[in-house]
Each structure stands twice: as C-alpha cells, then as structure tokens.
Design an enzyme around this catalytic site. Structure first.
Site, PDB file in Angstrom:
ATOM      1  N   ASP A   1       0.929  -1.128  -0.093  1.00 13.10           N
ATOM      2  CA  ASP A   1       0.114   0.063  -0.003  1.00 13.10           C
ATOM      3  C   ASP A   1       0.805   1.249  -0.129  1.00 13.10           C
ATOM      4  O   ASP A   1       0.529   2.262   0.697  1.00 13.10           O
ATOM      5  CB  ASP A   1      -0.940   0.154   1.214  1.00 13.10           C
ATOM      6  CG  ASP A   1      -1.845  -1.282   1.271  1.00 13.10           C
ATOM      7  OD1 ASP A   1      -2.440  -1.497   0.319  1.00 13.10           O
ATOM      8  OD2 ASP A   1      -1.862  -2.104   2.250  1.00 13.10           O
TER       9      ASP A   1
ATOM     10  N   GLY B   1       0.151   2.767  -7.393  1.00 10.98           N
ATOM     11  CA  GLY B   1      -0.773   2.898  -8.468  1.00 10.98           C
ATOM     12  C   GLY B   1      -0.580   4.350  -9.191  1.00 10.98           C
ATOM     13  O   GLY B   1      -0.729   4.769 -10.263  1.00 10.98           O
TER      14      GLY B   1
ATOM     15  N   HIS C   1      -5.658  -1.659  -5.778  1.00 13.75           N
ATOM     16  CA  HIS C   1      -4.996  -0.376  -6.266  1.00 13.75           C
ATOM     17  C   HIS C   1      -6.463   0.429  -6.533  1.00 13.75           C
ATOM     18  O   HIS C   1      -7.214   0.243  -7.092  1.00 13.75           O
ATOM     19  CB  HIS C   1      -4.272  -0.326  -7.701  1.00 13.75           C
ATOM     20  CG  HIS C   1      -3.090  -0.890  -7.473  1.00 13.75           C
ATOM     21  ND1 HIS C   1      -2.518  -1.698  -8.458  1.00 13.75           N
ATOM     22  CD2 HIS C   1      -2.056  -1.004  -6.468  1.00 13.75           C
ATOM     23  CE1 HIS C   1      -1.241  -1.962  -8.118  1.00 13.75           C
ATOM     24  NE2 HIS C   1      -1.033  -1.704  -7.021  1.00 13.75           N
TER      25      HIS C   1
ATOM     26  N   THR D   1      -5.311 -12.259   3.767  1.00 12.78           N
ATOM     27  CA  THR D   1      -6.404 -11.300   3.514  1.00 12.78           C
ATOM     28  C   THR D   1      -7.777 -12.271   3.208  1.00 12.78           C
ATOM     29  O   THR D   1      -8.884 -11.875   2.989  1.00 12.78           O
ATOM     30  CB  THR D   1      -6.243 -10.740   2.305  1.00 12.78           C
ATOM     31  OG1 THR D   1      -5.900 -11.785   1.328  1.00 12.78           O
ATOM     32  CG2 THR D   1      -5.220  -9.615   2.249  1.00 12.78           C
TER      33      THR D   1
HETATM   34  P1  IMP Z   1      -2.073 -12.948   2.071  1.00 10.46           P
HETATM   35  O1  IMP Z   1      -1.672 -12.421   0.820  1.00 10.46           O
HETATM   36  O2  IMP Z   1      -3.438 -12.826   1.555  1.00 10.46           O
HETATM   37  O3  IMP Z   1      -1.730 -14.420   2.252  1.00 10.46           O
HETATM   38  O4  IMP Z   1      -1.800 -12.038   3.302  1.00 10.46           O
HETATM   39  C1  IMP Z   1      -0.295 -12.152   3.891  1.00 10.46           C
HETATM   40  C2  IMP Z   1      -0.180 -10.921   4.414  1.00 10.46           C
HETATM   41  O5  IMP Z   1       0.105  -9.957   3.366  1.00 10.46           O
HETATM   42  C3  IMP Z   1      -1.167 -10.240   5.359  1.00 10.46           C
HETATM   43  O6  IMP Z   1      -0.474  -9.457   6.571  1.00 10.46           O
HETATM   44  C4  IMP Z   1      -1.806  -9.284   4.546  1.00 10.46           C
HETATM   45  O7  IMP Z   1      -2.628  -8.338   5.105  1.00 10.46           O
HETATM   46  C5  IMP Z   1      -0.622  -8.949   3.922  1.00 10.46           C
HETATM   47  N1  IMP Z   1      -1.100  -8.207   2.338  1.00 10.46           N
HETATM   48  C6  IMP Z   1      -1.413  -8.968   1.216  1.00 10.46           C
HETATM   49  N2  IMP Z   1      -1.638  -8.381   0.101  1.00 10.46           N
HETATM   50  C7  IMP Z   1      -1.279  -6.812   0.477  1.00 10.46           C
HETATM   51  C8  IMP Z   1      -1.662  -5.556  -0.148  1.00 10.46           C
HETATM   52  O8  IMP Z   1      -1.712  -5.735  -1.519  1.00 10.46           O
HETATM   53  N3  IMP Z   1      -1.200  -4.592   0.812  1.00 10.46           N
HETATM   54  C9  IMP Z   1      -0.854  -4.610   1.944  1.00 10.46           C
HETATM   55  N4  IMP Z   1      -0.752  -5.903   2.762  1.00 10.46           N
HETATM   56  C10 IMP Z   1      -0.977  -7.029   2.070  1.00 10.46           C
END
Ligand code: IMP
Length: 529
Positions: free
Chosen positions: A67, A71, A103, A190
């Site tokens: 984050d 984008g 994004h 997530t």
């Molecule tokens: P996963 O990718 O859903 O397995 O999540 C694993 C970790 O990465 C968690 O702590 C999520 O909150 C974080 N995470 C996954 N995608 C994003 C993103 O696009 N932005 C910020 N954190 C993310």
C-alpha cells in the site's frame, strides 16, 4: 569498458532465445566439430551491462509493507511511456499476487479499486496481462471486470489472462480459514486463498486456468472438492458449511459479505458460470507468443506492475506474516516465463516518505500502537500516538481490499535499505510528501541495536526483530499544504527537501519522484525520472 564483441555475443545469445529455431537447418555436427569454445569473457569485458536491457521497460515495486501508492507511479509512468516518440501502446503486466492486492484508481470524478485487473488498463492505449505467476479466482475476476467496465467501458481486447495462471477457488479460501482454526491464530492473510493456492502450486495439488477450461474440468474440480472435503472431515468440519468471501455481494452492498462453499454441485455450478464467462470473453490465452512479439516491437512500452511489497515477500519479508509470492523485480522471470529482471531498464521502488503502514497480524518494532477505532484512543495519548492518529486519518490508512485500518509505523530506513537491495530496484519514488505538519517532528528509525546498545544489522523476520531496539532520529516536519503546491524540487518546503536528502544519503538510492497529494497532478519529479 564494454567491448563490441561482448555486446555482439550478448545479442547473439538474445537472438537465439527469441528465435530458437535459428540455425536448426545448419549442419549441427559441423558446428560441434568446429569446437569454437572461447575461454572466459571476451578481452576486457567482465560483465554485460544493464544498458542492454529492452528499451521502454519499467517495473514498479513496493519496497515497504504494501500500500505504498504504487498505482500513482504506475499511472504516471504509463503516461510517460506513451509519450515517448514511436511508442504506440503500453502493455501492463501483473506477474504475482492475486486479489489480495488493491489499487485505488481515479478517472475524472470516478473512484474505484482494482484487485486482479492490472491498474494500467484504464489507459486507452494500454493492454493488461494477468500472467502465469498470478493466482486467479475466476468468479471474482468476472465480477471485477464487470464492475470496472461499468466505470470505464468495455475491456474486450484490452485484457488477457494466461492459461498458465494459478487457479484459486473457494476451496483454497476455505482452507485458509481452516488453517487459521488449526493454528488457533488470528487472521494473518486476506482470506482470499492466496497462501493455499501458491502452496498447492508447490506441492502440485494445485490447478491452473487451463484445467478449468479443459473438457474434463468438472471431473478434475469435482475430485479436488472431494479431496478437500476429506481434509475438512479429518478436522471434524464440513467443507460445504465453510464461509468464504463473496466478492459479488461485497461489491453490490459495499460491505464485506461471505457465503458458504456449498455442496459439490453448487461449487461446480458457480465455477461453470465463471468458466462460461472466461470462454465467451475469450480472454484466456497462451501469452508466450505475445511476449515474444512485444519484446521485439519497440512500439510497445512495457510496465511490470508489482503487487504487495518486498516487506511481504515470501522469503525476504517479515516472516511469518508475509504473502506467498516473489514480490521483487526478480519475480518477473517466474511470473511471466519470458522476461528477466535484467531486461527491465527502469526499476522503481515505491515507499511512503514520512511514515510506513502495514495491514495484517505482524507488529513491527517501529509500530506506534493505535486502537483499531481512533475514537477509542486514550485521553492521555502519547505524542507518537497523536502523530500516528493524524496520519491514519489524514492519509486514510484503511486497506483497499479489506477496509481494515492499517497500523502506522515510523519510516524504517534499516528495513527500506535492505528491501531496496533485495528488490532489485535502482531508484526510489516516494509518496505522501504532503502528510506532515509544520512545527511537528517526525521520528525516523535509522538502525537497530540490542538492549545494550550494540548495533544489529537489519534482518527480515519477526523472530530476529523481537527484542531489538529501534534507534530514532527526530527530524522537523513541514507544511504539507505547501508541499502540495510545489511543482518542482526547489519549490518544496525546505524541511521536506532535507528529509528527502537524508533518506537518499542513508539508503544510497536516488529519489526520482515524490507524490504530494491525492490528485494526478500532485507529483514532483526529479532528474532521472
Ligand atoms: P495474503 O497475501 O492474503 O496471504 O496475506 C498475507 C499478508 O500480506 C497479510 O498480512 C496481508 O494483510 C498482507 N497483504 C497481502 N496483500 C497486501 C497488499 O496488497 N497490501 C498490504 N498488505 C497486503
């Protein structure tokens, strides 16, 4: 100095890759007999420079904890690529991650978010590729494309999905929920099934998009359902009753919705709808030939759109709370099966300038503890908490995909430097330069020590970070509104310039751009951008 013969050798090698059939008509035995081995590199050449990368190629990678505002940089870079004389189209490539990313986009007055669709498809001259390294949930893709089309018009002919992309279904999402129950831990991922889908890519249980399109798909996915059903039964749970995210209802209602996985028939029927959508849209293809075509044709500018960040990288992030893919520039190789990191001319790492944010279970040493709801802040809040609360509120630090409030951390130069190096990026673009107040000081973590004050080099992984003491420097803030008004480096508030200079000197990475506000025009670029 690079010798012409080295360049020539490089080009021959490239040519052979792009024209593998080259030379097969020759007398191959005669080539063998010629025995032309040259020991080592040509005279004086010790390595072949990145200058030999494919022109008009950019990678935009997150170098914090996700984050970062990638984008905005993607948007601006695409505009720049398309302005290059001779470039007629841009191809935006997602090479890892899935619907865990989000994004936020703006087009005129319209604001919306994309998750699986590359954000660059908004440009009329851009084509989006969802490549083989991405995990794709077909129902969610259909919902998302329909939703994006309501905002920006028909995406037909502008969006393609690799038949090799990794399939994620409600089964992997249910498994992610089961894993949390098994581990007795609070939510780490997530909930989009990203971890289990990649895990099954490794253990070879997983499927790809082409499995869904094959004639025997019902049998293959039916078996898959039964396999999972047994796994759930072993834990005394019913697969059909497991709750999984319902993206379609979430989009319709604007709040997070779930539904049950349902029976095998219900599961397959839902997939069938998505399968028909994929077939009717004709968006699934073998991207290999297309890559070859665009590699050679300089009328195409290429942008590799990173998702998540190096701080969430499966191996290099703050384990265990990481995502499951290679989020660095090097992920482009496995994620496309064609391009290499060395082909990319412009490799940009994106970070938030005055602070860092993070969403997930991890708690980094530099985090300022805040309640989920800012209204619950204690009345005797510390100055750090006041600062963090201002940031969460002012920069709207809530997850694009999940809506969860993000944790606010100090800018961590030890982590940033490490991440930049491992990411394979060469320059930095910063965001949120306007999130600062005159007269307030900003704490920046410069390095870590142990409890006795001995220096400890940064290492990723929460295990190493337990018990370390972040060391801070306090730097003066600046007027964020004045930063918004700036159109070049000189016009930035003096303290903002000094802050940027400090980051640059400590990390060793040139900063080539900074965003200074929410709109497209709030961007100041520096030499080399
Ligand atoms: P996963 O990718 O859903 O397995 O999540 C694993 C970790 O990465 C968690 O702590 C999520 O909150 C974080 N995470 C996954 N995608 C994003 C993103 O696009 N932005 C910020 N954190 C993310």
């Amino acid at each position: 100095m690079l010798q012409p013969e080295a360049v020539e050798r490089y080009h021959r090698q490239q040519q052979r890759f792009h024209e593998p059939s080259q030379g097969i008509e020759e007398d191959l035995m005669a080539i063998y007999e010629r025995n032309e081995f040259v020991a080592g590199m040509p005279h004086h050449a010790t390595r072949l420079f990145d200058a030999l990368a494919r022109e008009h190629t950019v990678a935009v990678i997150g170098v914090a904890l996700g984050d970062e505002g990638k984008g905005r940089i993607i948007d601006n870079k695409l505009e720049a690529i398309l302005a290059i004389p001779g470039v007629e189209r841009a191809v935006v490539i997602r090479f890892q991650g899935g619907s865990n990313s989000g994004h936020s986009l703006e087009k005129g007055d319209i604001k919306f978010a994309v998750h699986q669709v590359p954000s660059g498809v908004l440009f009329p001259q851009a084509i989006g590729l969802i490549d083989r390294g991405v995990v794709i949930h077909p129902q969610d893709l259909a919902t998302e494309v329909t939703y994006v089309e309501e905002k920006v018009g028909d995406l037909r002919g502008k969006l393609f999905l690799s038949e090799e992309a990794i399939l994620v279904t409600d089964l992997e999402r249910a498994e992610e929920a089961l894993n949390k129950i098994k581990q007795g831990k609070a939510a780490g991922g997530t909930g989009r099934g990203i971890g289990p889908a990649y895990a099954h890519h490794y253990d070879r249980l997983g499927l790809n998009i082409h499995d869904l399109l094959s004639d025997s798909w019902r049998e293959t996915l039916g078996k898959q359902y039964q396999y999972y059903e047994k796994e759930f039964a072993a834990f005394g749970m019913g697969l059909s009753q497991m709750q999984v995210p319902d993206f379609e209802q979430t989009k319709k209602t604007g709040t997070s919705q779930t539904r049950t996985v349902g029976t095998q028939e219900e599961f397959l029927d839902r997939l069938e709808t998505a399968r028909i959508w994929l077939l009717e849209r004709n968006i699934v293809t073998n991207l290999f030939a297309f890559h070859k075509e665009i590699y050679e044709d300089l009328r195409y500018g290429i942008l590799f759109e990173g998702a998540q960040a190096v701080g969430l990288h499966a191996w290099l992030g703050t384990r265990p709370d990481v995502t499951a893919s290679d989020t660095s520039v090097y992920g482009v190789g496995a994620g496309t099966g064609y391009w290499r990191a060395a082909d990319i001319a412009d490799r940009i790492g994106v970070f938030k300038i005055p602070y860092t944010s993070s969403v997930g279970a991890r708690h980094m040493p530099t985090e300022v503890p805040l309640p989920k709801n800012l209204a619950d802040l204690p009345t005797d809040q510390t100055s750090d908490q006041k600062w963090a609360a201002y940031i969460r509120d002012q920069a709207h630090e809530y997850g694009t995909s999940t809506g969860r409030p993000r944790d606010i951390l100090s800018l961590d130069l030890a982590m940033l430097t490490y991440n930049c190096r491992m990411a394979g990026i060469e320059v930095l673009a910063g965001t949120h330069l306007d999130i600062s107040r005159e007269g307030e000081s900003i704490k920046v973590c410069t390095h870590y020590t142990d409890q006795k004050g001995n220096y400890i080099p940064y290492q990723p992984g929460l295990r190493y970070q337990e018990g370390v003491v972040p060391q801070y420097i306090k730097l003066p803030g600046w007027d964020g509104e004045a930063a918004r008004q700036a159109t070049n480096f000189e016009e930035l508030p003096e303290n903002a310039k000094k802050f940027l200079a400090f980051i640059q000197t400590r990390t060793g990475y040139p900063i080539i751009a900074a965003t200074t506000g929410p709109s497209r025009e709030h961007l100041v670029t520096f030499q080399g951008y």
